[in-house]
Design an enzyme around this catalytic site. Structure first.
Site, PDB file in Angstrom:
ATOM      1  N   ASP A  43      -6.303  -9.075  10.885  1.00  0.00           N
ATOM      2  CA  ASP A  43      -7.065  -8.900   9.644  1.00  0.00           C
ATOM      3  C   ASP A  43      -6.186  -8.267   8.566  1.00  0.00           C
ATOM      4  OD1 ASP A  43      -6.916  -6.441  10.863  1.00  0.00           O
ATOM      5  OD2 ASP A  43      -9.008  -5.894  10.515  1.00  0.00           O
ATOM      6  N   SER A  44      -4.945  -7.903   8.936  1.00  0.00           N
ATOM      7  CA  SER A  44      -3.953  -7.498   7.931  1.00  0.00           C
ATOM      8  C   SER A  44      -3.738  -8.621   6.920  1.00  0.00           C
ATOM      9  CB  SER A  44      -2.635  -7.123   8.607  1.00  0.00           C
ATOM     10  OG  SER A  44      -2.201  -8.146   9.479  1.00  0.00           O
ATOM     11  N   ASP A  82      -8.210 -11.204  15.323  1.00  0.00           N
ATOM     12  CA  ASP A  82      -8.932  -9.961  15.031  1.00  0.00           C
ATOM     13  C   ASP A  82     -10.378 -10.254  14.655  1.00  0.00           C
ATOM     14  OD1 ASP A  82      -7.276  -7.787  15.410  1.00  0.00           O
ATOM     15  OD2 ASP A  82      -6.565  -7.699  13.336  1.00  0.00           O
ATOM     16  N   LYS A 112      -9.563  -9.653  19.324  1.00  0.00           N
ATOM     17  CA  LYS A 112      -9.174  -8.240  19.346  1.00  0.00           C
ATOM     18  C   LYS A 112     -10.192  -7.422  18.558  1.00  0.00           C
ATOM     19  CE  LYS A 112      -5.313  -6.596  17.182  1.00  0.00           C
ATOM     20  NZ  LYS A 112      -5.901  -5.679  16.189  1.00  0.00           N
ATOM     21  N   GLU A 114     -11.198  -3.176  17.456  1.00  0.00           N
ATOM     22  CA  GLU A 114     -10.681  -1.815  17.319  1.00  0.00           C
ATOM     23  C   GLU A 114     -11.656  -0.806  17.908  1.00  0.00           C
ATOM     24  OE1 GLU A 114      -9.712  -0.995  13.225  1.00  0.00           O
ATOM     25  OE2 GLU A 114      -8.323  -2.686  13.074  1.00  0.00           O
ATOM     26  N   GLU A 182      -1.431   1.571  18.097  1.00  0.00           N
ATOM     27  CA  GLU A 182      -0.871   1.575  16.741  1.00  0.00           C
ATOM     28  C   GLU A 182      -0.607   2.986  16.261  1.00  0.00           C
ATOM     29  OE1 GLU A 182      -2.692  -0.994  13.860  1.00  0.00           O
ATOM     30  OE2 GLU A 182      -1.747   0.014  12.168  1.00  0.00           O
TER      31      GLU A 182
HETATM   32  N1  MHF Z   1       2.078  -5.074   5.743  1.00  0.00           N
HETATM   33  C1  MHF Z   1       1.350  -4.451   6.682  1.00  0.00           C
HETATM   34  N2  MHF Z   1       1.969  -3.973   7.782  1.00  0.00           N
HETATM   35  C2  MHF Z   1       1.275  -3.327   8.760  1.00  0.00           C
HETATM   36  O1  MHF Z   1       1.889  -2.922   9.762  1.00  0.00           O
HETATM   37  C3  MHF Z   1      -0.125  -3.163   8.592  1.00  0.00           C
HETATM   38  C4  MHF Z   1      -0.728  -3.707   7.449  1.00  0.00           C
HETATM   39  N3  MHF Z   1       0.023  -4.308   6.494  1.00  0.00           N
HETATM   40  N4  MHF Z   1      -2.068  -3.610   7.249  1.00  0.00           N
HETATM   41  C5  MHF Z   1      -2.921  -3.185   8.333  1.00  0.00           C
HETATM   42  C6  MHF Z   1      -2.273  -2.109   9.074  1.00  0.00           C
HETATM   43  C7  MHF Z   1      -2.085  -0.841   8.260  1.00  0.00           C
HETATM   44  N5  MHF Z   1      -0.882  -0.322   8.826  1.00  0.00           N
HETATM   45  C8  MHF Z   1      -0.157   0.749   8.356  1.00  0.00           C
HETATM   46  C9  MHF Z   1       0.111   0.887   7.011  1.00  0.00           C
HETATM   47  C10 MHF Z   1       0.861   1.946   6.542  1.00  0.00           C
HETATM   48  C11 MHF Z   1       1.336   2.893   7.425  1.00  0.00           C
HETATM   49  C12 MHF Z   1       2.134   4.035   6.908  1.00  0.00           C
HETATM   50  O2  MHF Z   1       2.569   4.002   5.788  1.00  0.00           O
HETATM   51  N6  MHF Z   1       2.401   5.046   7.721  1.00  0.00           N
HETATM   52  C13 MHF Z   1       3.256   6.144   7.360  1.00  0.00           C
HETATM   53  C14 MHF Z   1       3.145   7.248   8.377  1.00  0.00           C
HETATM   54  C15 MHF Z   1       2.109   8.252   7.998  1.00  0.00           C
HETATM   55  C16 MHF Z   1       2.162   9.490   8.898  1.00  0.00           C
HETATM   56  O3  MHF Z   1       3.268  10.023   9.056  1.00  0.00           O
HETATM   57  O4  MHF Z   1       1.125   9.880   9.433  1.00  0.00           O
HETATM   58  C17 MHF Z   1       4.723   5.701   7.384  1.00  0.00           C
HETATM   59  O5  MHF Z   1       5.520   6.290   6.666  1.00  0.00           O
HETATM   60  O6  MHF Z   1       5.045   4.773   8.134  1.00  0.00           O
HETATM   61  C18 MHF Z   1       1.060   2.767   8.784  1.00  0.00           C
HETATM   62  C19 MHF Z   1       0.318   1.683   9.242  1.00  0.00           C
HETATM   63  C20 MHF Z   1      -0.402  -1.168   9.873  1.00  0.00           C
HETATM   64  N7  MHF Z   1      -0.914  -2.463   9.519  1.00  0.00           N
HETATM   65  C1  KIV Z   2      -1.174  -4.487  12.969  1.00  0.00           C
HETATM   66  C2  KIV Z   2      -1.853  -5.364  13.964  1.00  0.00           C
HETATM   67  C3  KIV Z   2      -1.961  -4.763  15.309  1.00  0.00           C
HETATM   68  C4  KIV Z   2      -3.204  -5.775  13.428  1.00  0.00           C
HETATM   69  O1  KIV Z   2      -4.263  -5.428  13.901  1.00  0.00           O
HETATM   70  C5  KIV Z   2      -3.212  -6.642  12.238  1.00  0.00           C
HETATM   71  O2  KIV Z   2      -2.152  -7.177  11.855  1.00  0.00           O
HETATM   72  O3  KIV Z   2      -4.292  -6.823  11.663  1.00  0.00           O
HETATM   73 MG    MG Z   3      -5.899  -5.799  12.624  1.00  0.00          MG
END
Ligand code: MHF
Ligand code: KIV
Ligand code: MG
EC number: 2.1.2.11
Length: 275
Positions: A43-44, A82, A112, A114, A182
């Site tokens: 669903d991303s 998803d 899938k 959540e 995740e």
């Molecule tokens: N382009 C994209 N990639 C992804 O992996 C992703 C999506 N979109 N959309 C749905 C979810 C959202 N996700 C994400 C998006 C941002 C972070 C993020 O910026 N995390 C911070 C860490 C924050 C912390 O330290 O607690 C980082 O710096 O990575 C993490 C997962 C993973 N998934």
């Molecule tokens: C990041 C993965 C696990 C996901 O659920 C998605 O792409 O939607």
């Molecule tokens: Mg997802």
């Protein structure tokens, strides 16, 4: 095509599983040709394909539309779809019906969902009993971003770490065929992976998971500007594609395209209208 039995065997043999998201026909086709083990229609897609700022606005219709295209491009690959936001929370009956529609219409191999609440555990069991394989997803669950308060690493303290392991065990017990972890500390993911009989598939969960999944557009830097810390980028499509489009634009402006090579000619000029 892989089966859930193969996933089990790969875990036992410590053969890592590669998974990538895909959202459309060309994307899926290239992933299959590159030999990827599994595709996730995530669903991303709401974020990377449709430009939403979270996955919350994605609908069942969106998922089916994209998953059908993916399955046409990757007919020999294990495809997981998803279930989107709120499509499995209103009632058990509605949840089963939505899963049925997604599974039957897309011809996917698994769905899938959540979370690991009692309702999700029961749904996992009911879907499994009905013949729909379920991949679980815990840790950072993006559909709950507005409850969690952001895309943040989960399971960083003792209480939440213990809870994550318990959730994973419950999901396995209720029939889940694999569990996505995740954004959890790698040490915690290692313990969960060791305690489970089913494979773990990590995203931002370190090297000890049984498999890895990343978002397609992140891996090839396609339309995304900022990459999360856990993403390794393998190509700069933004640069490649922009270069190509700029060159095309320039050719048109400079009248370098189309030349005769790219044009059709008439054999008999008599046929041309007079005027
Ligand atoms: N382009 C994209 N990639 C992804 O992996 C992703 C999506 N979109 N959309 C749905 C979810 C959202 N996700 C994400 C998006 C941002 C972070 C993020 O910026 N995390 C911070 C860490 C924050 C912390 O330290 O607690 C980082 O710096 O990575 C993490 C997962 C993973 N998934
Ligand atoms: C990041 C993965 C696990 C996901 O659920 C998605 O792409 O939607
Ligand atoms: Mg997802």
């Amino acid at each position: 095509m892989l089966t859930r039995i193969d996933l089990q065997k790969m875990k036992q043999a410590n053969e890592k599983m590669s998974m990538i998201t895909a959202y459309d026909y060309p994307g899926a086709k290239l992933a299959q040709e590159a030999g990827i083990d599994m595709i996730l229609v995530g669903d991303s897609l709401g974020m990377v394909m449709l430009g939403y700022d979270s996955t919350v606005q994605v609908t069942v219709a969106d998922m089916i539309h994209h998953a059908k295209a993916v399955k046409r491009g990757a007919d020999k690959t294990f495809v997981v779809v998803d279930m989107p936001f709120m499509s499995y929370h209103i009632s058990l009956e509605d949840s089963l019906r939505n899963a049925q529609n997604i599974f039957q219409e897309t011809n996917a191999q698994a769905i899938k969902i959540e979370g690991a609440s009692p309702e999700i555990l029961l749904l996992t069991k009911r879907l499994t009993d009905a013949g729909i394989p379920v991949v679980a997803h815990i840790g950072l669950t993006p559909q709950s971003v507005n409850v969690l308060g952001g895309f943040k690493v989960q399971g960083k303290d003792q209480e939440t770490g213990v809870k994550l392991l318990e959730d994973a065990r419950n999901l396995e017990e209720h029939g889940a065929i694999a569990v996505v972890l995740e954004c959890v500390p790698m040490e915690l993911a290692e313990i969960v992976t060791g305690k489970l009989g089913i494979p773990t598939i990590g995203i931002g969960a370190g090297p000890h998971c049984d498999g890895q999944v990343l978002v397609y557009h992140d891996i090839i830097q396609y339309g995304v500007d900022r990459l999360p810390k856990f993403v390794k980028s393998y190509a700069d499509s933004n640069k490649t594609i922009k270069q190509a489009i700029r060159a095309y634009r320039e050719d048109v402006k400079q009248q370098q395209f189309p030349t005769e090579q790219y044009s059709f000619k008439i054999k008999n000029k008599e046929f041309l209208p007079k005027g």
